[in-house]
Design an enzyme around this catalytic site. Structure first.
Site, mmCIF file in Angstrom:
data_model
loop_
_atom_site.group_PDB
_atom_site.id
_atom_site.type_symbol
_atom_site.label_atom_id
_atom_site.label_comp_id
_atom_site.label_asym_id
_atom_site.label_seq_id
_atom_site.Cartn_x
_atom_site.Cartn_y
_atom_site.Cartn_z
ATOM 1 N N HIS A 229 0.807 -1.223 0.000
ATOM 2 C CA HIS A 229 0.000 0.000 0.000
ATOM 3 C C HIS A 229 0.840 1.274 0.000
ATOM 4 O O HIS A 229 0.440 2.281 -0.566
ATOM 5 C CB HIS A 229 -0.984 0.001 1.180
ATOM 6 N N ASP A 230 2.016 1.251 0.610
ATOM 7 C CA ASP A 230 2.850 2.453 0.671
ATOM 8 C C ASP A 230 4.121 2.347 -0.168
ATOM 9 O O ASP A 230 5.089 3.075 0.079
ATOM 10 C CB ASP A 230 3.233 2.755 2.125
ATOM 11 N N LYS A 233 6.229 5.322 -1.479
ATOM 12 C CA LYS A 233 7.112 6.112 -0.618
ATOM 13 C C LYS A 233 8.586 5.968 -0.994
ATOM 14 O O LYS A 233 9.412 6.786 -0.574
ATOM 15 C CB LYS A 233 6.917 5.726 0.850
ATOM 16 N N HIS A 258 2.645 9.676 -3.030
ATOM 17 C CA HIS A 258 3.088 8.282 -2.965
ATOM 18 C C HIS A 258 1.988 7.333 -3.441
ATOM 19 O O HIS A 258 2.277 6.237 -3.935
ATOM 20 C CB HIS A 258 3.545 7.905 -1.544
ATOM 21 N N HIS A 284 -5.885 3.564 -0.911
ATOM 22 C CA HIS A 284 -6.023 3.351 0.534
ATOM 23 C C HIS A 284 -6.121 4.653 1.334
ATOM 24 O O HIS A 284 -6.420 4.610 2.532
ATOM 25 C CB HIS A 284 -4.887 2.474 1.070
ATOM 26 N N HIS A 285 -5.887 5.812 0.685
ATOM 27 C CA HIS A 285 -6.084 7.094 1.368
ATOM 28 C C HIS A 285 -7.323 7.839 0.865
ATOM 29 O O HIS A 285 -7.556 8.985 1.243
ATOM 30 C CB HIS A 285 -4.850 7.990 1.207
ATOM 31 N N ASP A 313 -4.978 -0.114 7.837
ATOM 32 C CA ASP A 313 -3.791 0.739 7.956
ATOM 33 C C ASP A 313 -3.935 1.725 9.111
ATOM 34 O O ASP A 313 -3.017 1.894 9.925
ATOM 35 C CB ASP A 313 -3.575 1.478 6.641
#
Length: 375
Positions: A229-230, A233, A258, A284-285, A313
């Site tokens: 998910h990240d 970054k 990201h 996811h954000h 998360d």
């Protein structure tokens, strides 16, 4: 009460039914279940076990055995070990008349082993990979016969060759999962998170997906994909990613990027796993009310993978300690999720979250990075 031997018609129906099931299955454990059931039914046995060779640990093991959990024994021991080492089948009328029988297992379980038949099987290259073992003939004769050996050898020949392709497929899937997990850890470590963060999010996501009624396959796919998910970054400068003070509006926009970066990194793949990971990385954000980023998606326009991972998360971020913050107490976390239901989070996912909270906390406690008694 004794059973009857199968008629040729019944036997053919069993063979056709199970070979079709095995040919269409790609999950290793399910194939092993079909193999065990086919062997048991073909020769009218009480139990059937499918043993595989663990060459690395020099053991034989079974995850599919009627009536018992996983068993591991040293390579070469017992009836099955002898059969695999010699490459020859074994038929035993009375197990207690043979020194190779371990009667201790019967004493522990209360099960009485009588007749045994063991047939090793090979892959397409002729390499030994495992064995069938059936226990206790259920017809009036009370023991296995040369006809049973012929039938089980037929099943072993087919199943052994089919099993090889499934094991290869499973190895590819396992490799993809490991790569995805490691890549996810890279993204987290750069932002001063821990490797266990992505593992916890993966497990939370799976639990929530299953509780929402998603299929086992889709839930497993999300568990595999969510560690990414990240991943975006990796492209964020350290000076911004790990800035100790408050971010400027410009820096916050860089951080937010990201999600789009992660999506771009993964979206071109035709692999199902990486396609799912691209969705999670991008969405996811996003927030249920449309105030999230990067695209301001709203409600069910956000993919269910994104909605589930968002809850997983944030729960992990709030409930675990970091070098820069303490974990929130459980009451505060519960209050937050109730407040954000229908705003940040999908209300349906939040409802499931509360229903599964004890299970999520147990997962968190099993994967803590260090002692944390706050929740």
């Amino acid at each position: 009460m004794s059973k009857q031997e199968l008629t040729p018609e019944h036997l053919l129906r069993i063979i056709f039914d199970y070979t079709a099931k095995i040919a269409n299955e790609r999950n290793l454990n399910d194939v092993l279940v079909h193999m065990a059931d086919m062997g048991r039914e073909m020769i009218v046995a009480d139990r059937c076990t499918v043993w595989l060779i663990d060459e690395q640990n020099h053991q034989l093991y079974t995850t599919v055995a009627h009536g018992v959990d996983e068993i591991r024994i040293p390579y070469g021991t017992g009836f099955v070990g002898s059969s695999i080492v010699s490459g020859e089948p074994i038929i035993i009328k009375d197990a207690y008349e043979d020194d190779r029988h371990n009667a201790e297992n019967d004493r522990k379980t209360g099960y009485r082993t009588k007749s045994i038949i063991t047939v090793p099987f090979r892959n397409n290259d002729g390499h030994m990979i495992g064995a069938y073992q059936a226990i206790n003939k259920l017809t009036a004769i009370g023991h296995f016969t040369p006809r049973d050996l012929e039938l089980l050898s037929l099943a072993a020949s087919y199943a052994g060759k089919s099993l090889e392709s499934v094991m290869l497929h499973q190895e590819i899937i396992d490799t993809q999962r490991e790569i995805i997990s490691k890549m996810g850890e890279v993204g987290e470590i750069r932002s001063q998170e821990t490797a266990n963060h992505v593992k916890r999010v993966a497990e939370y996501s799976y639990v929530l997906a299953i509780a929402l009624g998603m299929s086992a396959a889709d839930s497993e796919l999300l568990r595999t994909a969510s560690p990414m998910h990240d991943i975006g970054k990796v492209a964020i400068p350290d000076a911004v990613l790990n800035k100790p003070g408050k971010l400027t509006p410009e820096e916050y926009e860089i951080i937010k990027s990201h999600t789009a970066i992660g999506h771009r990194l993964l979206r071109g793949s035709k692999r199902e796993l990486l396609h799912a990971a691209s969705i999670v990385a991008e969405q996811h954000h996003e927030k249920w009310d449309g105030t999230g980023y990067p695209n301001g998606r709203k409600g069910e326009d956000i993919h269910i993978y994104g909605r589930i991972t968002a809850v997983a998360d944030v729960f992990d971020a709030l409930s675990t300690e970091r070098v820069y913050k303490a974990a929130w107490p459980l009451e505060k976390i519960e209050s937050f999720f109730r407040e954000q239901s229908g705003r940040h989070f999908d209300p349906a996912v939040v409802e499931v979250f509360f229903g599964q909270l004890p299970k999520l906390i147990a997962i968190r406690d099993s994967l803590l990075d260090f002692e944390d008694d706050s929740v």
